[in-house]
Design a protein around this motif. Structure first.
Motif, short mmCIF file in Angstrom:
data_model
loop_
_atom_site.label_atom_id
_atom_site.label_comp_id
_atom_site.label_asym_id
_atom_site.label_seq_id
_atom_site.Cartn_x
_atom_site.Cartn_y
_atom_site.Cartn_z
N TYR A 1 0.83 -1.20 0.00
CA TYR A 1 0.00 0.00 0.00
C TYR A 1 0.87 1.25 0.00
O TYR A 1 2.02 1.23 0.44
CB TYR A 1 -0.98 0.01 1.16
CG TYR A 1 -0.41 0.25 2.54
CD1 TYR A 1 -0.59 1.47 3.20
CD2 TYR A 1 0.30 -0.74 3.21
CE1 TYR A 1 -0.10 1.69 4.46
CE2 TYR A 1 0.80 -0.54 4.49
CZ TYR A 1 0.60 0.68 5.11
OH TYR A 1 1.09 0.91 6.37
N THR B 1 3.00 -6.28 5.48
CA THR B 1 2.73 -5.27 4.46
C THR B 1 4.03 -4.73 3.87
O THR B 1 5.11 -4.90 4.45
CB THR B 1 1.93 -4.08 5.04
OG1 THR B 1 2.68 -3.51 6.12
CG2 THR B 1 0.58 -4.54 5.54
N ILE C 1 -4.73 7.04 -0.66
CA ILE C 1 -4.20 5.74 -0.25
C ILE C 1 -4.49 4.74 -1.35
O ILE C 1 -5.61 4.66 -1.86
CB ILE C 1 -4.83 5.28 1.08
CG1 ILE C 1 -4.44 6.24 2.22
CG2 ILE C 1 -4.38 3.87 1.44
CD1 ILE C 1 -5.08 5.92 3.54
N ILE D 1 -4.15 0.66 -2.23
CA ILE D 1 -3.94 -0.66 -1.63
C ILE D 1 -3.98 -1.71 -2.72
O ILE D 1 -4.97 -1.82 -3.46
CB ILE D 1 -5.02 -0.96 -0.57
CG1 ILE D 1 -5.05 0.14 0.50
CG2 ILE D 1 -4.79 -2.32 0.07
CD1 ILE D 1 -6.17 0.00 1.50
N ASN D 2 -2.90 -2.46 -2.85
CA ASN D 2 -2.79 -3.48 -3.89
C ASN D 2 -3.17 -2.91 -5.26
O ASN D 2 -3.92 -3.49 -6.04
CB ASN D 2 -3.66 -4.70 -3.57
CG ASN D 2 -3.05 -5.57 -2.49
OD1 ASN D 2 -1.89 -5.39 -2.12
ND2 ASN D 2 -3.82 -6.49 -1.95
N TYR E 1 -8.02 3.54 -2.47
CA TYR E 1 -8.93 3.41 -1.33
C TYR E 1 -10.01 4.48 -1.39
O TYR E 1 -9.72 5.64 -1.66
CB TYR E 1 -8.13 3.52 -0.03
CG TYR E 1 -8.95 3.78 1.21
CD1 TYR E 1 -9.66 2.75 1.82
CD2 TYR E 1 -9.01 5.06 1.77
CE1 TYR E 1 -10.41 2.98 2.96
CE2 TYR E 1 -9.76 5.29 2.91
CZ TYR E 1 -10.46 4.26 3.50
OH TYR E 1 -11.19 4.50 4.63
N LEU F 1 -7.06 -2.36 4.57
CA LEU F 1 -5.80 -3.09 4.43
C LEU F 1 -6.01 -4.57 4.71
O LEU F 1 -5.50 -5.44 3.99
CB LEU F 1 -4.75 -2.53 5.39
CG LEU F 1 -4.01 -1.26 4.98
CD1 LEU F 1 -3.06 -0.82 6.08
CD2 LEU F 1 -3.24 -1.47 3.68
N GLY G 1 -7.28 -6.76 2.08
CA GLY G 1 -6.33 -7.10 1.02
C GLY G 1 -5.66 -8.44 1.21
O GLY G 1 -5.01 -8.95 0.30
#
Length: 635
Positions: free
Chosen positions: A202, A239, A386, A388-389, A393, A406, A409
């Motif tokens: 992330y 992470t 943000i 994420i993957n 977000y 998170l 994910g």
């Protein structure tokens, strides 16, 4: 390309009189960018006429239920259909009845901000707001308005999920409702984020500027509150975090201008807007871009040393110790923070390089390249953002909401322990125990809240593992199970005696104790050994049943032997006992006499051999032949 509310707000706030050149390159960069709408799965389960799976666009506010799902009944209000006013003014409530489905409110687009629609629906008790588009266009992202508006305080209080529906789907739902057909919809966020591997990657696109109003305040507040969770995830290897900073360039036509020189470094290649949007006071964009570069370099140095999580300590400490309002937003204060964390300042300075040189800076060049969207991610144009993957977000910039996203994910069952903490639970177990098994006597339940929703799983309590399906049955097992509610087995006390159907030598199950019969769970009845003739059946025996046992007596002077179910004479028993004792004593005496005789014989033999050995040294004996005559020696 759709320009979100946040972008339009930033553009509108730029003062054309002093920053006309900024508008030129900001608008050019935005128009050339690629904006990706984050979509989600929506399933209509009834009526049959519109049943199917559809796409909807996630709103950029509220709290999407990342990793979970929600089913509800759709309501289209008869009044205030655009939800621009308080529903209480129309005496409308969307609060669900007890044990009823959550209410999804469908409203029309137009006349007010998306966020105001969501806030009014939330206050009326809606679980989710669905906005029907009023234009035949591709789905767009519903964004929040600028925070500086008078009523913007409600923005941070929006917690319900939101989704934009296409005009065709919205019309079909409204038609079904008008015809009296109940509409049921299920929203699924479980695949809103991909799961490429067991480690979630992330990014946080941020800024060191702390004088941009409520957005900067919210960002700093988030950094402080999220730091602990971020460091736990990073230290545990769960992470892979990377901070990023947005930069822009100054158009070639303005390179010699005062504005460009005060907002940029490295010959106008890397710029940031003036914090106060006023060149005549305070800090300027150049100061911001330098601090952004310093923070990016701090992360690079820490990442190379294997401790990237210290970046969180640096940015939060810098925000506290070096704010603009105290006029400490400078290199001197930053270096003090860096040294306090045990980091070599020279390494950071070497990474920063020469900001006056008319050359590219490798760190900021990489940041500009990272801004450009790749794959499923669009260009980054809004702060904070943000990713994420590689998916942007959507939701509140708040610790529990981001942590929940998170955690979604990760593939199910691979989540780190922090994803199962109370602050991101769904609290579905509070209603009807989530439909799971429950022992109200001991207050033990199989319902467990997680960020994905509740699960019905037999628990482990005080080292005792419960086995079962978690929905209708859970049974204690193992050696310690009788210590918890007697293992769920029958137990009763009467006349000072306590009997239990729980046995610690059994891994599971309940069995009535000897003297009782029944299922062992709820019932164990006394067995009448006298009537059933299972005991006390010897000649001359008299049987009396008792609770859990029996009493057996013999007539006359006879004694009852329970083990053999027989009556014997008390005297005979005494004679036999004394006879046995005498036999044992005589046997011991004989053994002692024999041992003494053997002992005396061995001593005598030993003494004779010793005497002969001594005498043999001075004179020959009869059993020692000698050629010389020997005299007789009398002893």
């Amino acid at each position: 390309m759709y320009l979100s509310g946040g972008m339009m707000m930033m553009m509108k706030n730029v003062r054309l009189s002093v920053m006309g050149w900024v508008m030129v390159w900001w608008w050019w960069g935005s128009c050339m960018g690629r904006f990706v709408v984050e979509k989600n799965s929506l399933r209509v389960t009834s009526p049959e006429s519109i049943r199917g799976i559809y796409e909807c666009a996630l709103g950029n506010f509220g709290v999407p239920q990342y990793g979970g799902s929600m089913s509800g009944s759709v309501v289209y209000p008869k009044a205030n259909q655009k939800a621009c006013k308080n529903f209480e003014d129309f005496d409308i409530s969307f609060r669900s009845r007890v044990s009823g489905l959550p209410t999804f409110v469908l409203v029309d687009r137009g006349d007010c901000y998306f966020t105001l629609k969501a806030w009014n629906a939330q206050r009326a008790g809606a679980a989710t707001i669905l906005v029907a588009d009023n234009r035949p266009e591709p789905l767009i992202t519903m964004d929040a308005p600028e925070d500086e508006t008078a009523d913007a305080e409600y923005l941070q209080n929006i917690t319900i999920p939101s989704a934009l529906l296409s005009r065709s789907l919205g019309s079909a739902i409204k038609t079904a409702i008008n015809q009296g057909e109940p509409v049921r919809i299920s929203l699924d966020w479980r695949e809103a984020l991909p799961h490429p591997n067991d480690r979630v990657a992330y990014e946080l696109w941020t800024n060191s500027n702390d004088e941009c109003g409520s957005k900067c305040d919210a960002q700093i507040r988030f950094l402080k509150r999220f730091k602990g969770a971020a460091q736990i995830l990073e230290k545990g290897g769960y992470t892979r975090f990377t901070p990023h900073y947005i930069t822009w360039y100054c158009p070639e036509a303005f390179l010699a201008s005062r504005q460009c020189k005060s907002q940029c470094i490295n010959g106008g290649r890397y710029c940031a807007p003036d914090p106060e949007q006023d060149f005549s006071r305070g800090y300027n964009g150049r100061d911001v871009i330098i601090q952004n570069l310093r923070q990016a370099c701090f992360f690079r140095v820490m990442n190379e040393s294997g401790k990237p999580w210290i970046w969180w300590d640096y940015v939060t400490d810098f925000a506290i110790r070096c704010p603009m309002k105290h006029e400490k937003y400078n290199k001197q204060c930053a270096d003090q923070v860096i040294r306090s964390l045990g980091v070599d300042v020279n390494k950071i300075d070497k990474c920063i390089g020469d900001i006056e040189a008319n050359t590219e800076n490798p760190v900021l060049r990489d940041e500009q390249e990272a801004q450009v969207g790749k794959g499923s991610r669009g260009d980054v144009t809004i702060l904070p953002t943000i990713v994420i993957n590689n998916r942007q977000y959507r939701g509140k910039l708040e610790r529990s909401a981001v942590l929940k996203a998170l955690c979604s994910g990760f593939r199910e069952t691979t989540e780190p322990p922090i994803c199962l903490t109370e602050d991101i639970e769904t609290n579905e177990c509070l209603q009807n125990n989530g439909g799971c098994w429950e022992d109200k006597t001991t207050n033990i339940t199989a319902c467990r809240d997680t960020f994905r929703g509740r699960v019905c799983q037999c628990p482990i309590v005080q080292g005792v593992k419960f086995l079962g399906d978690g929905y209708t049955h859970c049974e204690a097992s193992g050696a310690l199970r009788c210590g918890i509610n007697n293992g769920g087995c029958w137990k009763h006390t009467q006349m000072g005696r306590t009997y239990s159907a729980c046995r610690d030598d059994h891994s599971k199950g309940c069995k009535c104790p000897p003297g009782f019969k029944g299922d062992g769970l709820k019932n164990c009845e006394d067995v009448n050994e006298c009537e059933e003739k299972t005991a006390c059946q010897c000649r001359g025996c008299k049987c009396k049943n008792t609770w859990g046992s029996y009493e057996c007596s013999c007539s006359g002077s006879l004694l009852y032997i329970r083990e053999h179910d027989i009556c014997i004479s008390k005297d005979a028993r005494g004679d036999v006992s004394w006879g046995v004792i005498w036999i044992i004593l005589m046997g011991l005496g004989a053994a002692a006499l024999g041992a003494y005789t053997v002992y005396k014989y061995r001593i005598r033999t030993y003494m004779d051999s010793e005497i002969r050995a001594i005498m043999a040294q001075y004179m020959p004996l009869d059993n020692h032949p000698n050629t010389q005559p020997s005299s007789q020696l009398e002893l």
